[in-house]
Every structure is written in C-alpha cells, then in structure tokens.
Design a protein around this motif. Structure first.
Motif, PDB file in Angstrom:
ATOM      1  N   UNK A  50       0.782  -1.225   0.000  1.00  0.00           N
ATOM      2  CA  UNK A  50       0.000   0.000   0.000  1.00  0.00           C
ATOM      3  C   UNK A  50       0.818   1.280   0.000  1.00  0.00           C
ATOM      4  N   UNK A  51       2.122   1.175  -0.137  1.00  0.00           N
ATOM      5  CA  UNK A  51       3.002   2.352  -0.088  1.00  0.00           C
ATOM      6  C   UNK A  51       3.332   2.861  -1.488  1.00  0.00           C
ATOM      7  N   UNK A  52       3.670   4.147  -1.544  1.00  0.00           N
ATOM      8  CA  UNK A  52       4.245   4.735  -2.754  1.00  0.00           C
ATOM      9  C   UNK A  52       5.749   4.529  -2.651  1.00  0.00           C
ATOM     10  N   UNK A  53       6.280   3.640  -3.484  1.00  0.00           N
ATOM     11  CA  UNK A  53       7.692   3.272  -3.434  1.00  0.00           C
ATOM     12  C   UNK A  53       8.461   4.075  -4.476  1.00  0.00           C
ATOM     13  N   UNK A  54       9.544   4.695  -4.018  1.00  0.00           N
ATOM     14  CA  UNK A  54      10.458   5.413  -4.901  1.00  0.00           C
ATOM     15  C   UNK A  54      11.771   4.647  -4.913  1.00  0.00           C
ATOM     16  N   UNK A  55      12.218   4.283  -6.113  1.00  0.00           N
ATOM     17  CA  UNK A  55      13.459   3.534  -6.282  1.00  0.00           C
ATOM     18  C   UNK A  55      14.451   4.443  -6.984  1.00  0.00           C
ATOM     19  N   UNK A  56      15.566   4.721  -6.313  1.00  0.00           N
ATOM     20  CA  UNK A  56      16.612   5.549  -6.908  1.00  0.00           C
ATOM     21  C   UNK A  56      17.705   4.615  -7.400  1.00  0.00           C
ATOM     22  N   UNK A  57      17.905   4.601  -8.729  1.00  0.00           N
ATOM     23  CA  UNK A  57      18.898   3.696  -9.316  1.00  0.00           C
ATOM     24  C   UNK A  57      19.250   4.153 -10.717  1.00  0.00           C
ATOM     25  N   UNK A  58      20.525   4.212 -11.011  1.00  0.00           N
ATOM     26  CA  UNK A  58      20.994   4.497 -12.356  1.00  0.00           C
ATOM     27  C   UNK A  58      20.854   3.242 -13.218  1.00  0.00           C
ATOM     28  N   UNK A  84       7.709   4.401  -8.428  1.00  0.00           N
ATOM     29  CA  UNK A  84       8.318   5.473  -9.214  1.00  0.00           C
ATOM     30  C   UNK A  84       9.815   5.241  -9.249  1.00  0.00           C
ATOM     31  N   UNK A  85      10.377   5.212 -10.446  1.00  0.00           N
ATOM     32  CA  UNK A  85      11.817   5.035 -10.613  1.00  0.00           C
ATOM     33  C   UNK A  85      12.458   6.402 -10.812  1.00  0.00           C
TER      34      UNK A  85
END
Length: 130
Positions: A50-58, A84-85
């Motif tokens: 149920x979370x808004x996941x932000x993935x920080x990755x090159x 969201x990437x």
C-alpha cells in the motif's frame, strides 16, 4: 494518503541517501546480493504494501538496470501502491530514434521493459533529446 518509502539500488546509494534525508525519511531497508555466477537477487526487508515506493537507481552499467527491474518486480509483488523510478542516468537515451534502417530504438525498448516490470512512473534528467 499512503506512506512513502525510498529505496536505493547499488548504483545510486549516495544520491538516494541525500534524497531520503531531504525528504525527512530514512532510506528503506533492502538486500541486494550477487551470486557466484553473476546473477542478482533483491528483496525488501520491510513491508511496502500500500506504499508509494520510490526507487533511486541508475541504469548503467547493465547490472544496475537488471537490479532496477528486480526492485520494481519485488515492489509490485509485495503489493506496493505505486512504483516510481528515479533514474539519474538513463542509459541508451541517445538511441531514441531510427537514424537508419534495421536498427533498434534502445531508449524505447528500455522504457517498455521498465513498464513491463511494473514501473508506474519514471523520473530522469539530462536526456539526449526532448
């Protein structure tokens, strides 16, 4: 409003830490490992349901792109509300059109693969072309 969780891939840990600190949240707890044959494995060590996941990755080099796909897939399978990437370097962005016959449009292929893995949004900067 759903909870926001921020996670880092191995290619962007420093940037992800700065983003999480600016947002006022700790970086999410996850595990990424590489097997002896070079295969990657990824898991979240906390709930993302149920979370808004932000993935920080090159996306470069290619192991980072595979890790990003695994992170997206794991979040979707763990019932994240959205993924969201945040991609500081979008590899293959220069290959964004057919400049001659019988060539691939790699930038579009990369976007299609990210979408197929389950990414809802992609944030990036400094693309080769508009």
């Amino acid at each position: 409003m759903s909870a926001v969780k921020i996670f880092a891939g191995n290619g962007s840990k420093e940037l992800a830490t700065k983003i999480a600190n600016s947002y006022g949240k700790p970086l999410g707890n996850s595990t990424s490992k590489k097997f002896s044959d070079g295969e990657l494995s990824f898991s979240y060590n906390e709930t993302v349901r149920g979370c808004d996941v932000f993935i920080i990755q090159t996306t470069g080099p290619s192991d980072n792109f595979i890790e990003l796909l695994l992170m997206i897939d794991a979040a979707k399978r763990a019932s994240a509300k959205s993924v969201t990437c945040v991609v500081p370097y979008y590899g293959y962005a220069r290959q964004d059109r057919k400049d001659k016959p019988r060539v691939s449009i790699a930038a579009k292929l990369m976007a299609n693969v990210l979408q197929a893995a389950g990414a809802d949004r992609l944030m990036t900067c400094d693309l080769h072309a508009d």
